[in-house]
Design a protein around this motif. Structure first.
Motif: not given
Length: 146
Positions: A36-37, A115-118, A97-100, A62-66
């Motif tokens: 998670v970024l 990717v979420f906005d808060t 950004a939550r990647g798994n 891209d960065n969360a995926l990587t």
């Protein structure tokens, strides 16, 4: 390797990315199969209509995926490909950004990221989703200019 050691490796990798530093990216979760970024939204990251620029959303995905792929493949990874769908303009104060990892073999991992906005700690709003393939790479560095 325990979770703290893995998280420290992730922090070091993020710290080595000058573009991530420029954006103020923070790694908040880095464990096997998940990353998670978070990126604080600043005025200079907005496009002409006041929305977070699509390039920033794309970078986050891209960065969360990587990072997610690297959490199971090791630190020497690259994005082979990814696709992103922009769902809603981001207008909040922070991107998350939550990647798994969906599937991993010895040399590649298929990952997905939302990717979420808060804003003001309110609920997160999904603004983009992505899927990509992360691959291991040789430890050799390419020659300059290549």
């Amino acid at each position: 390797m325990d979770k703290n050691e893995l998280f420290n490796i992730g922090q070091k990798a993020l710290g080595a990315q000058s573009f991530s530093s420029l954006l103020g990216t923070k790694l908040t979760v880095f464990q096997p199969g998940e990353a998670v970024l978070e990126i604080p939204v600043r005025k200079d990251l907005l496009q002409q209509n006041g929305f977070v620029h699509g390039g920033v959303l794309s970078y986050a995905a891209d960065n969360a995926l990587t990072f997610a792929g690297g959490s199971v493949l090791g630190p020497n990874v690259l994005t082979s490909e990814y696709k992103i769908n922009y769902l809603k303009p981001a207008v909040g104060q922070k991107l998350v950004a939550r990647g798994n990892v969906v599937y991993a073999s010895k040399r590649q991992a298929v990952c997905r990221c939302d990717v979420f906005d808060t804003k003001d700690g309110e609920r997160e709003i999904l603004c983009a989703t992505a899927q990509g393939t992360i691959v291991t790479m040789s430890s050799e560095k390419p020659e300059a200019g290549h």
